[in-house]
Design a protein around this motif. Structure first.
Motif, mmCIF file in Angstrom:
data_model
loop_
_atom_site.group_PDB
_atom_site.id
_atom_site.type_symbol
_atom_site.label_atom_id
_atom_site.label_comp_id
_atom_site.label_asym_id
_atom_site.label_seq_id
_atom_site.Cartn_x
_atom_site.Cartn_y
_atom_site.Cartn_z
ATOM 1 N N GLN A 1 1.098 -0.981 -0.528
ATOM 2 C CA GLN A 1 0.286 -0.133 -0.178
ATOM 3 C C GLN A 1 1.034 1.463 0.360
ATOM 4 N N LEU A 2 2.276 1.067 0.435
ATOM 5 C CA LEU A 2 2.827 1.964 -0.052
ATOM 6 C C LEU A 2 4.648 1.923 -0.544
ATOM 7 N N ASN A 3 3.893 2.671 -1.824
ATOM 8 C CA ASN A 3 5.156 2.355 -2.074
ATOM 9 C C ASN A 3 5.297 3.006 -3.298
ATOM 10 N N VAL B 1 4.789 13.549 -3.085
ATOM 11 C CA VAL B 1 5.198 14.964 -2.629
ATOM 12 C C VAL B 1 4.229 15.406 -3.156
ATOM 13 N N PRO B 2 3.809 16.415 -1.789
ATOM 14 C CA PRO B 2 2.651 17.700 -2.370
ATOM 15 C C PRO B 2 2.962 18.505 -3.545
ATOM 16 N N ASP B 3 1.939 18.718 -3.973
ATOM 17 C CA ASP B 3 1.965 19.686 -4.936
ATOM 18 C C ASP B 3 2.055 21.612 -4.437
ATOM 19 N N ILE C 1 9.959 18.530 5.509
ATOM 20 C CA ILE C 1 8.159 18.296 5.635
ATOM 21 C C ILE C 1 7.385 17.416 5.888
ATOM 22 N N GLY C 2 6.615 17.757 6.662
ATOM 23 C CA GLY C 2 6.110 15.997 7.998
ATOM 24 C C GLY C 2 6.357 15.844 8.794
ATOM 25 N N THR C 3 5.968 15.249 9.440
ATOM 26 C CA THR C 3 6.061 14.358 10.538
ATOM 27 C C THR C 3 4.565 13.003 11.302
ATOM 28 N N GLY C 4 5.351 11.875 9.755
ATOM 29 C CA GLY C 4 4.353 11.007 10.141
ATOM 30 C C GLY C 4 5.781 9.847 10.339
ATOM 31 N N ALA C 5 5.770 8.516 10.051
ATOM 32 C CA ALA C 5 6.087 7.370 10.432
ATOM 33 C C ALA C 5 7.914 7.752 10.360
ATOM 34 N N SER C 6 7.346 8.047 9.071
ATOM 35 C CA SER C 6 9.334 7.904 8.419
ATOM 36 C C SER C 6 9.703 8.920 8.611
ATOM 37 N N ARG D 1 2.793 19.771 10.140
ATOM 38 C CA ARG D 1 0.994 20.319 10.069
ATOM 39 C C ARG D 1 0.598 19.450 10.908
ATOM 40 N N THR D 2 0.704 18.709 11.668
ATOM 41 C CA THR D 2 0.156 17.464 12.757
ATOM 42 C C THR D 2 0.687 16.729 13.761
ATOM 43 N N PRO D 3 0.672 17.209 15.289
ATOM 44 C CA PRO D 3 2.101 16.563 16.081
ATOM 45 C C PRO D 3 1.655 14.998 16.177
ATOM 46 N N ALA E 1 -6.328 8.193 16.556
ATOM 47 C CA ALA E 1 -6.817 8.517 14.895
ATOM 48 C C ALA E 1 -6.123 9.350 13.800
ATOM 49 N N LYS E 2 -5.299 8.702 13.933
ATOM 50 C CA LYS E 2 -3.586 9.079 13.548
ATOM 51 C C LYS E 2 -2.030 8.069 13.958
ATOM 52 N N ARG E 3 -1.709 6.427 13.163
ATOM 53 C CA ARG E 3 -0.939 6.204 14.121
ATOM 54 C C ARG E 3 -0.228 6.506 15.370
ATOM 55 N N VAL E 4 0.255 5.794 16.189
ATOM 56 C CA VAL E 4 0.754 6.589 17.318
ATOM 57 C C VAL E 4 2.592 5.716 17.064
ATOM 58 N N TYR F 1 10.927 15.488 1.785
ATOM 59 C CA TYR F 1 9.377 15.755 1.534
ATOM 60 C C TYR F 1 9.393 14.388 2.718
ATOM 61 N N GLY F 2 8.586 14.206 3.442
ATOM 62 C CA GLY F 2 8.672 13.187 4.511
ATOM 63 C C GLY F 2 7.233 12.789 4.167
ATOM 64 N N THR F 3 6.976 13.000 3.167
ATOM 65 C CA THR F 3 5.488 13.507 2.699
ATOM 66 C C THR F 3 4.122 12.627 2.865
ATOM 67 N N GLY F 4 5.048 10.832 2.852
ATOM 68 C CA GLY F 4 4.132 9.363 3.225
ATOM 69 C C GLY F 4 3.656 9.165 1.129
ATOM 70 N N PHE F 5 2.893 8.680 1.729
ATOM 71 C CA PHE F 5 2.520 8.047 -0.017
ATOM 72 C C PHE F 5 1.845 8.408 -0.700
ATOM 73 N N GLU F 6 1.153 7.817 -1.863
ATOM 74 C CA GLU F 6 -0.119 7.829 -2.440
ATOM 75 C C GLU F 6 -1.116 6.780 -2.005
HETATM 76 P P1 NAP Z 1 2.927 9.297 6.933
HETATM 77 O O1 NAP Z 1 2.272 9.364 8.062
HETATM 78 O O2 NAP Z 1 1.402 10.134 5.512
HETATM 79 O O3 NAP Z 1 3.418 11.447 6.909
HETATM 80 C C1 NAP Z 1 3.235 12.088 6.037
HETATM 81 C C2 NAP Z 1 3.522 13.505 6.666
HETATM 82 O O4 NAP Z 1 3.698 14.256 5.565
HETATM 83 C C3 NAP Z 1 2.826 13.932 7.753
HETATM 84 O O5 NAP Z 1 3.594 14.685 9.133
HETATM 85 C C4 NAP Z 1 1.541 15.599 7.407
HETATM 86 O O6 NAP Z 1 0.944 15.444 7.751
HETATM 87 C C5 NAP Z 1 2.591 15.435 6.448
HETATM 88 N N1 NAP Z 1 2.305 16.295 5.023
HETATM 89 C C6 NAP Z 1 1.872 15.342 3.903
HETATM 90 N N2 NAP Z 1 1.477 16.303 3.240
HETATM 91 C C7 NAP Z 1 1.900 17.851 3.446
HETATM 92 C C8 NAP Z 1 1.516 18.662 3.141
HETATM 93 N N3 NAP Z 1 0.907 18.890 2.063
HETATM 94 N N4 NAP Z 1 2.223 20.104 3.317
HETATM 95 C C9 NAP Z 1 2.572 19.687 4.853
HETATM 96 N N5 NAP Z 1 2.531 18.263 5.744
HETATM 97 C C10 NAP Z 1 2.480 17.192 4.633
HETATM 98 O O7 NAP Z 1 3.978 9.189 5.911
HETATM 99 P P2 NAP Z 1 4.981 8.584 6.369
HETATM 100 O O8 NAP Z 1 5.878 8.592 7.945
HETATM 101 O O9 NAP Z 1 6.304 8.005 5.185
HETATM 102 O O10 NAP Z 1 4.886 7.162 7.452
HETATM 103 C C11 NAP Z 1 3.075 6.251 6.352
HETATM 104 C C12 NAP Z 1 3.031 5.122 6.622
HETATM 105 O O11 NAP Z 1 4.195 3.753 6.245
HETATM 106 C C13 NAP Z 1 3.225 4.824 8.951
HETATM 107 O O12 NAP Z 1 1.752 4.942 9.457
HETATM 108 C C14 NAP Z 1 3.638 3.282 8.665
HETATM 109 O O13 NAP Z 1 2.040 2.519 8.469
HETATM 110 C C15 NAP Z 1 4.510 3.333 7.591
HETATM 111 N N6 NAP Z 1 5.629 3.020 7.767
HETATM 112 C C16 NAP Z 1 6.359 2.673 8.945
HETATM 113 C C17 NAP Z 1 7.091 1.755 9.678
HETATM 114 C C18 NAP Z 1 7.996 1.477 10.761
HETATM 115 O O14 NAP Z 1 7.520 0.677 10.429
HETATM 116 N N7 NAP Z 1 8.907 1.979 10.553
HETATM 117 C C19 NAP Z 1 8.235 3.623 9.332
HETATM 118 C C20 NAP Z 1 7.749 4.662 8.386
HETATM 119 C C21 NAP Z 1 6.741 4.400 7.495
HETATM 120 P P3 NAP Z 1 -0.197 15.169 8.906
HETATM 121 O O15 NAP Z 1 0.034 14.507 9.969
HETATM 122 O O16 NAP Z 1 -0.835 16.757 8.814
HETATM 123 O O17 NAP Z 1 -0.866 14.479 7.295
#
Ligand code: NAP
Length: 641
Positions: free
Chosen positions: A275-277, A281-283, A314-319, A339-341, A438-441, A487-492
């Motif tokens: 799901q995560l590949n 990269v936000p526009d 940019i971003g403070t998600g899991a990565s 954007r969101t802690p 509500a978000k991944r802890v 960009y630590g902005t996650g995946f589509e």
């Molecule tokens: P993510 O959790 O989706 O985090 C993306 C981050 O980018 C969030 O902080 C998000 O803010 C921010 N963001 C996205 N669009 C933005 C924008 N337009 N402007 C500003 N900020 C923006 O992505 P990820 O960190 O790559 O992790 C994704 C998933 O991968 C995880 O939930 C997990 O399932 C998996 N993962 C697992 C591991 C592990 O096991 N070690 C490690 C990394 C990832 P908001 O929070 O406000 O949306």
């Protein structure tokens, strides 16, 4: 990296044994000793060991000492008696011990638990049939897309069943997400002793939560050991899959890395694409005007030397949460755009190596590895998910969705507050304002807030307005000049199976059928797309169920095997899900997801597709339910032809 196939005899003296026991997980040790001795009474001396937030350790040091003393006597007897391991626990022993561990009667889940407490070479989910049994018959060839965790699992299971298969993998090696994500600090945030195939465990993981290179090596070894490499076509992307009604097979269009195309066919198609590949990269306005290096965390540009640079993340998600602490101190200045802690889950041993003694116990004490794995799994089987369920009478707010959710919040909030007792000015920025779950802890050992408090790190929670050639401008008009943007902005995540084109019966396009939000029955099958199975498909992402995605994929693959058996045994050519089954399942699923913290809260998260008003990611029910639902295919739910 040996897989754990047998427990070794104990040959060390009492003093050495006692020294190793100092590194035991006390709860797992107590369960092991109860199992080995058959004396369950010591469990009574320590009540309520469970709790998602309780660390895996005894309640008090005195209790821990008592458990270790008990274990020393039991293991010395085991050694002196020739180190003969006992059989797995009988149902009553299993029920008593697991009821103690989970704080509730486990009678209803004993068959599931019985699959967990086994010697290391056991593989209860392996196919109990082989394709030869059904010859002469129609036979099937299977195409698997992806050689990550699920694809390798599918390949191994088919190999065990003697079903011919080919794996198509776009990358040049196995591992999927663990091959692609190589950012600094990348490690798994599920305990390593749980994050592995149940039938290919390791007793010698070097860390509690292993790093990316270790994980990638695990998949390489697994593929090597099981002879899977020879079945994988690397550098090959499946661009299109088209169901051929007459031939009852899938016609695949392949594209090689060098641009060459080819076609092939298979009666059964397994998508294991993850799901995560696809990096997101936000526009952002001006994004492409930035003149310095800019890259996504999953495409880390290791040629860029960050030493002495001003770096924006940019971003403070899991990565980002993992690589930001690694960059601090290397970069001259680190500007973190949040954007969101995240909520932080206290995990002091997050970065800790496994102690030698702990590894020794896993290798030598019968069933200790199984009880330890169960202990890591147990909180998610029951307990955590309940706290994410919305209680309409509570009433739910963006602070908490139930009394249980509020209790978890209090613990997590205290964890943040304690770290900022002398820097309260940072609190409003780092304290989440949405319900836990509500978000991944994220797992935390204190390194996050320590990093944010550094003089060379700046946390910016102002909205990003635009990117300029030299930096980032926030909504308050501040220009943050930087040399590099990460960009630590996650995946589509919502674009399942993209960019592949999948055409089913009567020319139906899978993406059109989904209308932008993917759905599948049990994450696995879709009506109108016969003989297509998705592993880690729609709505199989875990959120509070515990276990790991390995567990869900193993359950899913049991189901796929059963479907194959059904096809082969019945001489059927195809199996197609009934529409009514699909709709009823999805209705129930969507309703449940709306009543979970992630579906109820309006906070931004990658699992909710706000436009579609639903999540195509999360499984809202228990892990037990997924196990139950995937044990067997119910033939009446399918049209077999
Ligand atoms: P993510 O959790 O989706 O985090 C993306 C981050 O980018 C969030 O902080 C998000 O803010 C921010 N963001 C996205 N669009 C933005 C924008 N337009 N402007 C500003 N900020 C923006 O992505 P990820 O960190 O790559 O992790 C994704 C998933 O991968 C995880 O939930 C997990 O399932 C998996 N993962 C697992 C591991 C592990 O096991 N070690 C490690 C990394 C990832 P908001 O929070 O406000 O949306």
């Amino acid at each position: 990296m040996p897989f754990h196939t047998a427990v070794r005899p104990i040959t060390v003296d009492d003093a050495t044994l006692a020294a190793h026991l100092e590194h035991a997980d006390t709860a797992a040790l107590l369960m092991t000793v109860a199992h080995l001795t058959g004396d369950l009474s010591p469990l009574d001396s320590w009540s309520d060991p469970q709790g998602w937030l309780s660390l895996p350790q005894a309640q008090t040091e005195e209790q821990a000492r008592a458990v270790r003393a008990l274990a020393l006597r039991a293991l010395a007897r085991h050694r002196d008696g020739g180190s003969v391991p006992p059989p797995p626990p009988d149902p009553e022993t299993l029920r008593r011990i697991t009821t103690w561990a989970m704080g509730r009667d486990t009678d209803g889940m004993l068959p599931l638990l019985a699959e967990e407490i086994l010697p290391p070479d056991a593989d209860p989910r392996a196919p109990r049939w082989t394709a030869d049994e059904f010859t002469p018959g129609p036979g099937v060839r299977v195409a698997i897309i992806g050689a990550g965790m699920s694809g390798l699992l599918a390949a191994h299971r088919l190999s065990q069943a003697g079903v011919p298969f080919v794996v198509y993998e776009k990358n040049d090696d196995v591992g999927g997400t663990w091959h692609e994500n190589r950012y600094p600090g990348c490690r798994v945030d599920v305990p390593s002793h749980l994050y592995s195939y149940s039938f290919a465990t390791r007793a010698d993981w070097p860390d509690h939560f292993c790093t990316q290179p270790e994980l990638q090596e695990y998949f390489r070894e697994f593929a090597k050991e099981n002879g899977l490499y020879e079945h994988i076509r690397f550098g090959t992307e499946v661009r299109e899959a088209r169901w051929d009604e007459e031939g009852a097979s899938w016609a695949l269009t392949l594209r090689a890395t060098d641009g060459g195309t080819a076609t092939t066919e298979a009666e059964v198609l397994i998508s294991a694409v993850g799901q995560l590949n696809r990096p997101l990269v936000p526009d952002l306005p001006g994004r492409d005007d930035f003149t310095g290096p800019a890259f996504h965390s999953a495409r880390w540009d290791h040629s860029v030397d960050l030493r002495g640079k001003r770096v924006a993340v940019i971003g403070t998600g899991a990565s980002a949460f993992q690589f930001i602490p690694e960059l601090a101190g290397t970069a001259a200045e680190l500007v973190v755009f949040q954007r969101t802690p995240p909520w932080l889950r206290p995990t002091p041993h997050y970065h800790a190596p496994m102690a030698e003694g702990g590894r020794w116990l896993l290798e030598h004490v019968p069933y200790y590895a199984a009880w330890y794995r169960f202990w890591l799994f147990a909180p998610g089987l029951h307990g955590v998910l309940e706290n994410w369920i919305v209680d309409p009478d509570y009433p739910p707010t963006e602070r908490a969705v139930s009394a249980g959710n509020e209790r978890v919040r209090a613990v997590l909030a205290a964890h943040i507050e304690q770290q900022l007792a002398d820097a309260p000015e940072l609190l409003p920025k780092v304290m989440p304002r949405y319900p836990v779950g509500a978000k991944r802890v994220l797992r935390d050992n204190g390194s996050w807030i320590r990093t944010l408090r550094r003089d060379d790190v700046r946390l910016v929670d102002e909205r990003i307005d635009r990117i300029t050639p030299t930096g980032v401008v926030t909504a308050d008009g501040t220009a943050h000049e930087v040399d590099v943007i990460v960009y630590g902005t996650g995946f589509e995540a919502s674009r399942f199976l993209a960019p592949m084109r999948v055409t089913g019966r009567d020319g139906a396009d899978l993406h059109e059928a989904w209308g932008g939000s993917a759905r599948a029955y049990l994450g696995l099958t879709v009506p109108g797309f016969p003989n297509l199975f998705c592993l880690y498909g729609p709505n199989t992402n875990l959120s509070g169920q515990g276990g790991s995605i390995f567990y869900f994929s193993e359950c899913g693959m049991s189901y796929v095997l059963d479907a194959l058996r059904l096809l082969l045994a019945g001489g059927h050519r195809s199996l197609d899900l009934r529409e009514d089954v699909f709709h009823a399942f999805n209705e129930r699923l969507d309703e449940a997801n709306r009543a979970r913290a992630w579906g109820w809260s309006s906070v931004s998260n990658w699992v909710m597709d706000r436009a579609a008003g639903r999540t195509a990611q999360n499984w809202p029910f228990t892990a037990q339910e997924y196990w139950e639902q995937t044990r067997r295919v119910r033939p009446a739910e399918y049209e077999l032809s």
